[in-house]
Design an enzyme around this catalytic site. Structure first.
Site, PDB file in Angstrom:
ATOM      1  N   TYR A  44       4.665   4.919  11.356  1.00 56.97           N
ATOM      2  CA  TYR A  44       4.971   3.512  11.625  1.00 56.97           C
ATOM      3  C   TYR A  44       5.690   2.791  10.481  1.00 56.97           C
ATOM      4  O   TYR A  44       6.107   1.662  10.624  1.00 56.97           O
ATOM      5  CB  TYR A  44       3.688   2.738  11.992  1.00 56.97           C
ATOM      6  CG  TYR A  44       2.558   2.845  10.969  1.00 56.97           C
ATOM      7  CD1 TYR A  44       2.546   2.035   9.843  1.00 56.97           C
ATOM      8  CD2 TYR A  44       1.514   3.749  11.142  1.00 56.97           C
ATOM      9  CE1 TYR A  44       1.524   2.127   8.920  1.00 56.97           C
ATOM     10  CE2 TYR A  44       0.487   3.849  10.216  1.00 56.97           C
ATOM     11  CZ  TYR A  44       0.487   3.040   9.114  1.00 56.97           C
ATOM     12  OH  TYR A  44      -0.516   3.127   8.188  1.00 56.97           O
ATOM     13  N   ARG A  70       0.851  -1.182   0.000  1.00 58.76           N
ATOM     14  CA  ARG A  70       0.000   0.000   0.000  1.00 58.76           C
ATOM     15  C   ARG A  70       0.893   1.240   0.000  1.00 58.76           C
ATOM     16  O   ARG A  70       1.498   1.573   1.002  1.00 58.76           O
ATOM     17  CB  ARG A  70      -0.870  -0.040   1.264  1.00 58.76           C
ATOM     18  CG  ARG A  70      -1.982   0.962   1.289  1.00 58.76           C
ATOM     19  CD  ARG A  70      -2.664   0.957   2.650  1.00 58.76           C
ATOM     20  NE  ARG A  70      -1.843   1.595   3.641  1.00 58.76           N
ATOM     21  CZ  ARG A  70      -1.693   1.167   4.908  1.00 58.76           C
ATOM     22  NH1 ARG A  70      -2.305   0.101   5.318  1.00 58.76           N
ATOM     23  NH2 ARG A  70      -0.929   1.825   5.743  1.00 58.76           N
ATOM     24  N   HIS A 110      -3.402   4.289   4.857  1.00 59.94           N
ATOM     25  CA  HIS A 110      -4.518   3.336   4.997  1.00 59.94           C
ATOM     26  C   HIS A 110      -5.815   3.995   4.527  1.00 59.94           C
ATOM     27  O   HIS A 110      -6.545   3.456   3.701  1.00 59.94           O
ATOM     28  CB  HIS A 110      -4.623   2.883   6.458  1.00 59.94           C
ATOM     29  CG  HIS A 110      -5.887   2.164   6.769  1.00 59.94           C
ATOM     30  ND1 HIS A 110      -6.126   0.876   6.356  1.00 59.94           N
ATOM     31  CD2 HIS A 110      -6.992   2.563   7.444  1.00 59.94           C
ATOM     32  CE1 HIS A 110      -7.331   0.508   6.768  1.00 59.94           C
ATOM     33  NE2 HIS A 110      -7.865   1.511   7.428  1.00 59.94           N
TER      34      HIS A 110
HETATM   35  C1  LIG Z   1     -14.436  -6.261  12.411  1.00 56.04           C
HETATM   36  C2  LIG Z   1     -13.596  -5.016  12.343  1.00 56.04           C
HETATM   37  N1  LIG Z   1     -12.611  -4.830  13.240  1.00 56.04           N
HETATM   38  C3  LIG Z   1     -11.839  -3.723  13.162  1.00 56.04           C
HETATM   39  C4  LIG Z   1     -12.064  -2.776  12.199  1.00 56.04           C
HETATM   40  C5  LIG Z   1     -11.188  -1.520  12.130  1.00 56.04           C
HETATM   41  N2  LIG Z   1     -10.352  -1.617  10.934  1.00 56.04           N
HETATM   42  C6  LIG Z   1     -10.642  -0.953   9.812  1.00 56.04           C
HETATM   43  S1  LIG Z   1      -9.553  -1.241   8.601  1.00 56.04           S
HETATM   44  C7  LIG Z   1      -8.615  -2.240   9.575  1.00 56.04           C
HETATM   45  C8  LIG Z   1      -7.354  -2.880   9.048  1.00 56.04           C
HETATM   46  C9  LIG Z   1      -7.617  -3.697   7.839  1.00 56.04           C
HETATM   47  O1  LIG Z   1      -6.417  -4.161   7.322  1.00 56.04           O
HETATM   48  P1  LIG Z   1      -6.400  -5.136   6.098  1.00 56.04           P
HETATM   49  O2  LIG Z   1      -7.424  -6.204   6.264  1.00 56.04           O
HETATM   50  O3  LIG Z   1      -4.998  -5.584   5.901  1.00 56.04           O
HETATM   51  O4  LIG Z   1      -6.892  -4.263   4.874  1.00 56.04           O
HETATM   52  P2  LIG Z   1      -6.271  -2.943   4.242  1.00 56.04           P
HETATM   53  O5  LIG Z   1      -7.023  -1.779   4.841  1.00 56.04           O
HETATM   54  O6  LIG Z   1      -4.812  -2.925   4.542  1.00 56.04           O
HETATM   55  O7  LIG Z   1      -6.539  -3.012   2.777  1.00 56.04           O
HETATM   56  C10 LIG Z   1      -9.176  -2.339  10.837  1.00 56.04           C
HETATM   57  C11 LIG Z   1      -8.614  -3.121  11.946  1.00 56.04           C
HETATM   58  C12 LIG Z   1     -13.118  -3.006  11.299  1.00 56.04           C
HETATM   59  N3  LIG Z   1     -13.400  -2.146  10.318  1.00 56.04           N
HETATM   60  N4  LIG Z   1     -13.864  -4.142  11.377  1.00 56.04           N
END
Ligand SMILES: Cc1ncc(C[n+]2csc(CCOP(=O)(O)OP(=O)(O)O)c2C)c(N)n1
Length: 370
Positions: A277, A264, A268
């Site tokens: 980080y 990425r 985020h």
């Molecule tokens: C069930 C749940 N727990 C926590 C969150 C908060 N949250 C939003 S995005 C994220 C990280 C997601 O990372 P990843 O799956 O690697 O996807 P990326 O955003 O990097 O594409 C978190 C923990 C959420 N949206 N849903």
């Protein structure tokens, strides 16, 4: 806060058809032989998808969107897998699949409406066979698996017009219970579903290295179905691997986990600051693997393009960006009570009561005040 390093190499097991320098390489199991026009079209998709993303990020910075989840760096994973789908295949996205939406024919303005708060739900999932964005990470793998089990019950697996579902999720989501439950169900019911994990190496500030001791694609074996790691910055490999996985699903061979190894390059979301980080040197290393540049080099080296092609593409991208900007600024505010419209297929007494309470509350404001 400590700053962590992530991986800039993915190991020998990575399926790749284009090197970062744009050299075409061949793979015994996953080769593609596209027409010149198809190669050009994939590059066009990459460029236009990046332009949508850049424009949306700018609109957020100017206060026109509440939030934007950029896909910068993940264009090839999304366009490759998106173009591997047939029209009847059903995609279940997270909140970042703007490139897949593009390939499924969802207008970018529809996505922007959601991030602007001008639309309460989004779009009709059936229309383009592209489900609503899901903020609840990992949940859509269960939805896709359930849908895929339905495909089997409808007798639409096997045969020339077989169908499949594809679930998108991130490396962070792979730690969620939902994803692991989806793997179990898909495996034992042999569901026609492809699990497409974009391992962009960060779940917000949590690196993949603190989520798993093994490469993510290897998890599939424990659930009893194949897993494959593809170079997520290589649009040809992403296309080839996903196509094969979807073909297997459609023909009744059950699920596959595809791990698209990528990075990425942006934040985020627009409310995140990755410099807190992430190592700047990682970002610099990944810029050299830019998915657009490698496809461009390939097109040049293969003499598939000329300056007129790039001039036309530039002007198409400018027109698209202008349309998005104008459309975004002109979006009408939603009717406040419409928030109750699509909660259930049929309304309920409780929902009607809530609607009336909200109507009464709104009527307490003078016109233009709310
Ligand atoms: C069930 C749940 N727990 C926590 C969150 C908060 N949250 C939003 S995005 C994220 C990280 C997601 O990372 P990843 O799956 O690697 O996807 P990326 O955003 O990097 O594409 C978190 C923990 C959420 N949206 N849903």
């Amino acid at each position: 806060m400590s700053v962590a390093a992530t991986s800039t190499t993915a190991g020998a097991e990575l399926v790749q058809l284009l090197t970062p320098e744009g050299e075409r390489v061949h793979h015994p199991d996953y080769d593609v032989d596209l027409t010149d026009e198809e190669y050009r079209h994939l590059y066009r998709d990459l460029v236009l998808v990046r332009r949508i993303d850049v424009e949306a990020t700018a609109l957020q910075r100017q206060g026109e969107l509440g939030l934007w989840a950029a896909l910068l760096g993940q264009e090839a994973a999304q366009v490759g897998s998106g173009r591997a789908m047939r029209p009847r295949d059903f995609a279940f996205p997270t909140y970042r699949e703007h490139g897949v939406a593009w390939c499924k024919g969802v207008d970018p303005l529809t996505l922007l409406g959601l991030f602007r708060g001008a639309s309460n739900g989004g779009w009709d999932p059936q229309e383009k066979r592209f489900n609503l964005y899901s903020i609840v990470i990992g949940s859509q793998t269960l939805h896709a698996t359930g849908y895929a089990m339905g495909i089997t019950k409808d007798g639409a697996v096997g045969g020339a017009d077989g169908e499949a579902a594809i679930a998108y999720f991130g490396d962070g989501a792979s730690s969620q219970g939902d994803v692991n439950e989806a793997f179990v169900w898909a495996s034992v019911y042999n569901a026609p579903v492809v699990f497409f994990c974009q391992n962009n190496q960060w779940g917000i500030s949590t690196p993949t290295t603190s989520q798993s001791r093994i490469p993510l694609y290897k998890r599939a074996e424990g659930f009893g179905f194949p897993g494959v790691r593809v170079d997520g910055n290589d649009v040809l490999a992403s296309y080839a691997v996903t196509r094969k996985a979807l073909d297997a699903a459609r023909s009744g061979q059950g699920p596959t986990l595809v791990e698209a190894f990528t990075y990425r390059m942006g934040a985020h979301t627009t409310s995140d600051d990755p410099t807190r980080y992430r190592l700047a040197s990682d970002l610099e290393a990944w810029k050299l693997k830019d998915p657009l540049e490698r496809m461009k080099s390939f097109l040049y080296k293969s003499q598939l393009v000329d300056s007129a092609f790039f001039a036309q593409l530039d002007s198409d991208a400018d027109a698209l960006a202008a349309r998005i900007r104008k459309g975004c600024l002109e979006m009408p505010d939603p009717e406040p009570l419409s928030i109750f419209d699509d909660v259930y297929v049929e309304t309920t007494p409780l929902l009607e009561e809530q609607r009336e309470t909200f109507r009464a509350y709104l009527s307490g404001f003078a016109e233009g005040e709310r």
